[in-house]
Design a protein around this motif. Structure first.
Motif, mmCIF file in Angstrom:
data_model
loop_
_atom_site.group_PDB
_atom_site.id
_atom_site.type_symbol
_atom_site.label_atom_id
_atom_site.label_comp_id
_atom_site.label_asym_id
_atom_site.label_seq_id
_atom_site.Cartn_x
_atom_site.Cartn_y
_atom_site.Cartn_z
ATOM 1 N N ALA A 135 0.844 -1.202 0.000
ATOM 2 C CA ALA A 135 0.000 0.000 0.000
ATOM 3 C C ALA A 135 0.875 1.246 0.000
ATOM 4 O O ALA A 135 1.981 1.233 0.549
ATOM 5 C CB ALA A 135 -0.888 -0.010 1.238
ATOM 6 N N PRO A 136 0.377 2.322 -0.628
ATOM 7 C CA PRO A 136 1.122 3.580 -0.598
ATOM 8 C C PRO A 136 1.394 3.959 0.866
ATOM 9 O O PRO A 136 0.548 3.789 1.728
ATOM 10 C CB PRO A 136 0.158 4.583 -1.256
ATOM 11 C CG PRO A 136 -0.760 3.749 -2.083
ATOM 12 C CD PRO A 136 -0.895 2.430 -1.386
ATOM 13 N N GLY A 137 2.585 4.428 1.123
ATOM 14 C CA GLY A 137 2.939 4.761 2.507
ATOM 15 C C GLY A 137 3.748 3.661 3.163
ATOM 16 O O GLY A 137 4.402 3.881 4.178
ATOM 17 N N GLU A 138 3.722 2.457 2.569
ATOM 18 C CA GLU A 138 4.462 1.342 3.185
ATOM 19 C C GLU A 138 5.690 0.953 2.372
ATOM 20 O O GLU A 138 6.363 -0.038 2.669
ATOM 21 C CB GLU A 138 3.544 0.121 3.323
ATOM 22 C CG GLU A 138 2.567 0.276 4.466
ATOM 23 C CD GLU A 138 1.531 -0.826 4.510
ATOM 24 O OE1 GLU A 138 1.763 -1.888 3.898
ATOM 25 O OE2 GLU A 138 0.486 -0.607 5.133
ATOM 26 N N LEU A 139 5.962 1.715 1.333
ATOM 27 C CA LEU A 139 7.053 1.338 0.422
ATOM 28 C C LEU A 139 8.399 1.271 1.160
ATOM 29 O O LEU A 139 9.121 0.275 1.063
ATOM 30 C CB LEU A 139 7.114 2.339 -0.744
ATOM 31 C CG LEU A 139 8.191 2.074 -1.783
ATOM 32 C CD1 LEU A 139 7.944 0.757 -2.512
ATOM 33 C CD2 LEU A 139 8.255 3.218 -2.813
ATOM 34 N N LYS A 140 8.719 2.324 1.901
ATOM 35 C CA LYS A 140 10.031 2.401 2.563
ATOM 36 C C LYS A 140 10.208 1.229 3.539
ATOM 37 O O LYS A 140 11.250 0.557 3.531
ATOM 38 C CB LYS A 140 10.142 3.735 3.295
ATOM 39 C CG LYS A 140 11.539 4.096 3.657
ATOM 40 C CD LYS A 140 11.684 5.569 4.001
ATOM 41 C CE LYS A 140 13.138 5.844 4.288
ATOM 42 N NZ LYS A 140 13.403 6.346 5.587
ATOM 43 N N ALA A 141 9.170 0.973 4.343
ATOM 44 C CA ALA A 141 9.245 -0.102 5.332
ATOM 45 C C ALA A 141 9.401 -1.455 4.630
ATOM 46 O O ALA A 141 10.145 -2.333 5.093
ATOM 47 C CB ALA A 141 7.978 -0.093 6.190
ATOM 48 N N GLN A 142 8.719 -1.627 3.505
ATOM 49 C CA GLN A 142 8.812 -2.889 2.778
ATOM 50 C C GLN A 142 10.222 -3.108 2.217
ATOM 51 O O GLN A 142 10.740 -4.224 2.247
ATOM 52 C CB GLN A 142 7.771 -2.934 1.641
ATOM 53 C CG GLN A 142 7.695 -4.272 0.939
ATOM 54 C CD GLN A 142 7.489 -5.436 1.899
ATOM 55 O OE1 GLN A 142 6.536 -5.468 2.668
ATOM 56 N NE2 GLN A 142 8.414 -6.409 1.888
ATOM 57 N N ILE A 143 10.844 -2.034 1.758
ATOM 58 C CA ILE A 143 12.217 -2.155 1.239
ATOM 59 C C ILE A 143 13.164 -2.593 2.364
ATOM 60 O O ILE A 143 14.040 -3.439 2.164
ATOM 61 C CB ILE A 143 12.692 -0.794 0.627
ATOM 62 C CG1 ILE A 143 11.765 -0.361 -0.509
ATOM 63 C CG2 ILE A 143 14.126 -0.878 0.131
ATOM 64 C CD1 ILE A 143 11.479 -1.388 -1.555
ATOM 65 N N GLU A 144 12.972 -2.041 3.543
ATOM 66 C CA GLU A 144 13.796 -2.444 4.697
ATOM 67 C C GLU A 144 13.585 -3.923 5.005
ATOM 68 O O GLU A 144 14.526 -4.646 5.304
ATOM 69 C CB GLU A 144 13.461 -1.585 5.938
ATOM 70 C CG GLU A 144 13.913 -0.136 5.832
ATOM 71 C CD GLU A 144 15.400 0.012 5.475
ATOM 72 O OE1 GLU A 144 16.227 -0.739 6.038
ATOM 73 O OE2 GLU A 144 15.733 0.865 4.617
ATOM 74 N N LYS A 145 12.324 -4.375 4.892
ATOM 75 C CA LYS A 145 12.036 -5.804 5.146
ATOM 76 C C LYS A 145 12.750 -6.674 4.112
ATOM 77 O O LYS A 145 13.294 -7.726 4.442
ATOM 78 C CB LYS A 145 10.522 -6.062 5.062
ATOM 79 C CG LYS A 145 9.779 -5.699 6.328
ATOM 80 C CD LYS A 145 8.340 -6.222 6.255
ATOM 81 C CE LYS A 145 7.437 -5.421 7.165
ATOM 82 N NZ LYS A 145 6.030 -5.491 6.824
ATOM 83 N N PHE A 146 12.724 -6.233 2.853
ATOM 84 C CA PHE A 146 13.421 -6.993 1.794
ATOM 85 C C PHE A 146 14.906 -7.127 2.131
ATOM 86 O O PHE A 146 15.500 -8.183 1.959
ATOM 87 C CB PHE A 146 13.283 -6.295 0.439
ATOM 88 C CG PHE A 146 11.961 -6.495 -0.254
ATOM 89 C CD1 PHE A 146 11.132 -7.558 0.063
ATOM 90 C CD2 PHE A 146 11.554 -5.628 -1.260
ATOM 91 C CE1 PHE A 146 9.914 -7.743 -0.575
ATOM 92 C CE2 PHE A 146 10.340 -5.796 -1.914
ATOM 93 C CZ PHE A 146 9.527 -6.860 -1.572
ATOM 94 N N LYS A 147 15.489 -6.034 2.631
ATOM 95 C CA LYS A 147 16.919 -6.065 2.985
ATOM 96 C C LYS A 147 17.151 -7.058 4.131
ATOM 97 O O LYS A 147 18.073 -7.858 4.091
ATOM 98 C CB LYS A 147 17.381 -4.662 3.429
ATOM 99 C CG LYS A 147 17.803 -3.763 2.292
ATOM 100 C CD LYS A 147 18.531 -2.564 2.905
ATOM 101 C CE LYS A 147 18.847 -1.501 1.900
ATOM 102 N NZ LYS A 147 19.522 -0.340 2.472
ATOM 103 N N ALA A 148 16.294 -6.954 5.155
ATOM 104 C CA ALA A 148 16.435 -7.827 6.334
ATOM 105 C C ALA A 148 16.279 -9.296 5.939
ATOM 106 O O ALA A 148 16.955 -10.173 6.475
ATOM 107 C CB ALA A 148 15.402 -7.440 7.385
#
Ligand code: NAP
Length: 288
Positions: free
Chosen positions: A39-52
């Motif tokens: 969802a819009p607004g969650e992009l940054k957090a999702q990228i961090e999850k991908f890294k983790a």
């Protein structure tokens, strides 16, 4: 197991998992490709999850191809020029952004339509994300002239201005579309006109020249009204499935470091598309 994702919103009708997972299976790779509707607004957090999670990489589709760019560590010069990223490789926590839409289009244009744009006159319908990627790639590949048409004048003018500053070839906005298309070597439909469910619509309401090559980047339906018109005129016409699969094949190579089994990916995409058509889906905007 290594994971790859497609991130975008909405993603309901994506055929990318079918295409990539068929390729992993074919090569016996311990990889899996999944959708991550974000969802819009969650992009940054999702990228961090991908890294983790240490994912191998991810593809990016509407509406994040531009928004993702400031969140990456490095961007290739072509993606920078196009102004959009659709493929991200994770190199030990360093995220590198690529654009495979433009190169995928170019490969398909050359292989499927047998058309080399060097020295050729091109008209592009649609100044959105796809139109921009295609225009930049054709200009980089030495097209001699590019005319852009988009009913949304600001978008049209902005793209013309952007290209004009970057390239030394002839770049113009459309002034007389019918004449310009008649004089062109290549017509690219990068507008959504004719896409499912509006399959009876075409962006063109006049007879096409048999000397023209037409590339309609829409892949659902596989034969758009524009492609039917082109065939009736005796012109060469190609649909967007080749572009879709080639951008996916280039992304596969970036993620895995292995040559992509193109035919397997094409079959996977065709089967998934067929299943979706059988499902009578109603969403007018299928993403990658
Ligand atoms: P987009 O950002 O919405 O851009 C499309 C542009 O076309 C908009 O500016 C739209 O104007 C304009 N347009 C509408 N009617 C037109 C007409 N009659 N003539 C010329 N331009 C017109 O969409 P996009 O992401 O660039 O995608 C465009 C299409 O390409 C979609 O159908 C998409 O599914 C397809 N696509 C295919 C591939 C592939 O791999 N084959 C890859 C990417 C996209 P308005 O905003 O005023 O409507």
């Amino acid at each position: 197991m290594k994971k790859c994702y497609l991130i975008g919103h909405p993603l309901g009708h994506s055929i990318s998992p079918a295409m990539h997972n068929a390729a992993y299976k074919e090569l016996g790779l311990d990889f899996e490709y999944l959708l991550k509707d974000t969802a819009p607004g969650e992009l940054k957090a999702q990228i961090e999850k991908f890294k983790a999670e240490n994912v191998a990489g991810f593809n990016v589709t509407i509406p994040y191809k531009e928004k993702i760019m400031p969140l990456l560590d490095e961007i290739t010069p072509l993606a920078e020029k196009i102004g959009a990223v659709n493929t991200v490789k994770n190199e030990n926590g360093k995220l590198i952004g690529y654009n495979t839409d433009g190169p995928g289009f170019l490969e398909s244009l050359k292989d499927d339509a047998g058309f080399n744009p060097a020295g050729k006159k091109v008209v592009i319908l649609g100044a959105g994300g796809a139109g921009r990627a295609i225009a930049v790639t054709l200009a980089e590949d030495n097209a001699s002239s590019i005319i852009i048409y988009d009913p949304e004048e600001k978008k049209q003018d902005d793209l013309v201005e952007y290209l004009f500053d970057l390239f030394e070839i002839e770049i113009k906005k459309s002034a007389d579309l019918q004449r310009e298309i008649n004089e062109a070597d290549l017509l690219v439909n990068a507008s959504p006109i004719g896409m499912h469910p509006n399959v009876r619509l075409s962006p063109i309401d006049f007879r096409l020249s048999p000397n023209l090559t037409i590339y309609d980047i829409i892949y659902n339906p596989p034969e758009t009204e524009l492609i039917k018109q082109a065939k009736r005129a005796g012109a060469k016409a190609v649909s967007g499935l080749g572009m879709l699969v080639r951008q996916g094949a280039l992304a596969f190579e970036i993620f895995t470091g292995k040559p992509a089994p193109y035919q397997t990916m094409l079959s996977g995409a065709k089967i998934a598309l067929h299943l979706k058509q059988d499902g009578h889906h109603k969403d007018p905007k299928p993403n990658n």
